[in-house]
Design an enzyme around this catalytic site. Sequence first.
Site, PDB file in Angstrom:
ATOM      1  CE1 TYR A   1      -1.425  -2.255   9.040  1.00  0.00           C
ATOM      2  CE2 TYR A   1      -3.088  -3.700   9.978  1.00  0.00           C
ATOM      3  CZ  TYR A   1      -2.726  -2.690   9.103  1.00  0.00           C
ATOM      4  OH  TYR A   1      -3.676  -2.116   8.296  1.00  0.00           O
TER       5      TYR A   1
ATOM      6  CD  GLU B   1      -2.992  -0.934   2.321  1.00  0.00           C
ATOM      7  OE1 GLU B   1      -3.283   0.185   2.768  1.00  0.00           O
ATOM      8  OE2 GLU B   1      -3.438  -1.988   2.798  1.00  0.00           O
TER       9      GLU B   1
ATOM     10  CD  GLU C   1     -10.665  -0.276   4.138  1.00  0.00           C
ATOM     11  OE1 GLU C   1     -11.052   0.494   3.254  1.00  0.00           O
ATOM     12  OE2 GLU C   1     -11.432  -0.813   4.954  1.00  0.00           O
TER      13      GLU C   1
ATOM     14  CG  ASP D   1      -1.647  -2.192   5.527  1.00  0.00           C
ATOM     15  OD1 ASP D   1      -0.459  -2.414   5.253  1.00  0.00           O
ATOM     16  OD2 ASP D   1      -2.101  -1.045   5.704  1.00  0.00           O
TER      17      ASP D   1
ATOM     18  NE  ARG E   1      -5.453   1.909  10.047  1.00  0.00           N
ATOM     19  CZ  ARG E   1      -4.447   2.507   9.423  1.00  0.00           C
ATOM     20  NH1 ARG E   1      -3.444   1.768   8.972  1.00  0.00           N
ATOM     21  NH2 ARG E   1      -4.431   3.805   9.250  1.00  0.00           N
TER      22      ARG E   1
ATOM     23  CG  HIS F   1      -3.723  -9.266  12.692  1.00  0.00           C
ATOM     24  ND1 HIS F   1      -3.661 -10.385  11.911  1.00  0.00           N
ATOM     25  CD2 HIS F   1      -4.541  -8.396  12.053  1.00  0.00           C
ATOM     26  CE1 HIS F   1      -4.396 -10.196  10.818  1.00  0.00           C
ATOM     27  NE2 HIS F   1      -4.950  -9.008  10.895  1.00  0.00           N
TER      28      HIS F   1
ATOM     29  CG  ASP G   1      -6.420  -4.091   7.802  1.00  0.00           C
ATOM     30  OD1 ASP G   1      -6.316  -4.180   6.558  1.00  0.00           O
ATOM     31  OD2 ASP G   1      -6.230  -3.019   8.408  1.00  0.00           O
TER      32      ASP G   1
END
Length: 905
Positions: free
Chosen positions: A303, A7, A84, A80, A305, A350, A82
Amino acid sequence: MNVVVVESPAKAKTINKYLGKDFTVLASYGHIRDLPSKDGSVKPEEDFAMDYQNDAKSAKHIKAIADALNGAENLYLATDPDREGEAIAWHVLKVMEDKKKIKDTKVSRVVFNEITKKAVLDGIANPRELDMNLVNAQQARRALDYLVGFTLSPVLWRKLPGAKSAGRVQSVALRLICERELEIEAFKPEEYWTIDADFLTGKGSSITARLTHAEGQKLEKFSMPNADVTKAIADKVRAGSFSVDTVTKKPARRNPAMPFTTSTLQQEASRKLGFGAKRTMMVAQKLYEGFDIGGETTGLITYMRTDGVSLAMEAIHGCRDVIAKEYGEEYVPASPRMYKTKSKNAQEAHEAIRPTDLSRTPKEMARFLDQEHLRLYELIWKRTVASQMESAQLERTTIDFTDGTGNILRATGSVVRFAGFLKLYEEGQDDADDEKDGKRLPAVKEGEAVTTEDVREDQHFTEPAPRYSEASLVKKLEELGIGRPSTYASIISVLQDREYVKLDQKRFIPEDKGQLVTAFLSSFFTRYVEYDFTAQLEERLDDISDAKVDWKQVLRDFWNDFSIAVEGTSELRITDVLEELNRVLGPHVFPPREDGTDPRACPKCDEGRLGLKTGRFGAFIGCTNYPECRYTRQLGTSGDDDGSSEIDDGPKELGLDPDTGLMITLRKGPYGPYLQLGEAEPKKKPKRVSIPKDIPLEDVDFEIAVQLMALPRQIGPHPESGSMITAGLGRYGPYVECDKKYGRLTSGMEVLTVGMNRAVELLASAKTRGGAGRAAPPLRVVGAHPEDGADINVKDGRYGPYVTHGGINATIPKTSDPMTITLEDAVTLLAERAAKSGKKPKLAGKTAAKKTTAAKKAPAKKAPAKKPAAKKTTAAKKPAASKTTAKKAPAKKAAASKSASGSDA
């Protein structure tokens, strides 16, 4: 050749170093396509087909990825880890498939929780397939947010002028803030008293204790409700002879807090560092993407999030090594601490947020990081290490003093026998959760006599729950199960951008327009701002991720009821809305008066009552006896606090204008007080000047009125150009101007006093605006408008930056950065501005069509000698146009069909 798509460009650069020359690592720069910000992008009537559109800003990134795939053996989608990120990976794949770039290329999904060489290489070595359950959960969330926003916001615009928008989650968060404010306003403090005494021991130590029993009766909070009752009891305490009755010591343990999740990191950064949720996530993002450490870019944290609280075993061992080295073996617990996630969605559980290498202490990182990133890194490092330290061992002591007549006073305190994790870190507390262990108490023996030094009677009043801070709001949203931790920052930003709430001393205060929107939604869309309903919808999204329910079924269930609720407001009249808002917000808008009179009685006439009314610029308060009574005041003010009581009975004469001889009067309008020169005449309006908000009404005397009426005033010729510099009041505030360059003044009073030096300084830093015949170049191009493909530009105007398209200009909120505003936000601002102004944007396609038609007709007029030929040409062109139109229709159907099938993939 292998292609890796991530990303972030910073992440791409770092990962490229790790993987070597056989890999090309490119960034998608977030989402490369999304739903266009226009009605009809989600089609409930076509089983929720979704028309995705490539983001204009992503065109060069899409091209770079497509070019790199020519002849590539592998495509690794490494966005990423997740929902999203999974959705972004899917969108990249779909766009590349549409471009026929995925032929013999093998597509794999790889994830890594940290940007370290080991984690990246392990991820590439262990690829998996795209998880369509996660993709569909994100699609469902996007569709729900879209349907609520594009369906509910127009209802607000029609029924509640001045409202900007509504959102599925933001409206619920706004309701929390507004309800807390109403609770505070309705709160009635209750009086209560306490009695404290200072005792002196035989060894000279002083102990403060509080009365808990009076004459054998246990005291409750309101047992002493007033000064008379309290004094009678205090006199008996003063007359008594006290000794130590009991000394109780109890051991206690305190365990460390769990490692950080997204939510707890935002809360703790707010409490300890003063960071907002948005700022916290921006700083954490950079720590995750990495800094140059010893010549190599390295990610410093995992990470950021995540809902997970577990740590990898290598991290746990790293913590234990650091603890033993830095603090000693006694601070290392016998066995590692294992934490379990509270998230119901195991696929997103996670690791917690932690340093990638625990041996990188904050002290060592200080030379690589700036102050902001170092402070957040230190917070994460300390929390992670402390989570694996030994518990703190305390000793809680309670001492009771008695006089033998049933009067008992109690002192409490604690002693830290072993600091454990407290040596490194202690979790911050919210106001309501503040834990008080008391002070350390001196040693005393049971039966020991003490001397009474002082007895104090203290008055107290109960207090309402405090307004929400960012930390407490995030905590409450998480407790209710509303939204996801990764979205809290954007929710808070939207509420501030829409000017529904403001931050005052780090506490959220709802603006009146926020209260109106909440009252409207709570009254007419009750279910959709209920906390339980919103939380249950979040659970259903988690169920989609777990493959427990079909995502289209979740959308069907929601839309069936929601569309009926929206249709139910079609016959709703604005008068009905105002009647309900007056009922719900009555105590807020019309608080009780000190003299006990009716707060809704009109102060100007005897017959009317005050009530909410709506106008072009939003709601205000007016008299029901209109037009006979024209009393008005702005929402959020009283008849006294804005000075309107002086002018509600009619214009206040200030004096005759020295130039015109006309009377200058001070008057009250629906949007605030203003000055007027003379009286209105047929077909001629008198000159009027609004009173700047920062000038107190009581300060507006004849002298100031004359100066305001004389605006704009000339300051003098510019020392360089010789052009006249003027100062005046504009729609958005005071300014200085010269040669179409404008500088903003800081206050309304400054426009009356600003001199040459200050004006030249402001103009020197101002940007030239485009005048007649020459348009100033845009600051940036946001992207192509979804309706006609024409550019949406950001420009710097007289009153600040704005976005423009098709003749519609929309001011960019002060809380948004004009250089980073997204296409979606720009389209929304333009749509809201168009709805308010009633203007329709001039679409590029329609303009082009008119020009083409005019161009075709022009030659026929210029060639009168060849009229038959002109007619023949015209006749020949008409069928051709018809033929072209006929060809376009099937193409649209094919595109719609293709989009529908794509959204079902």
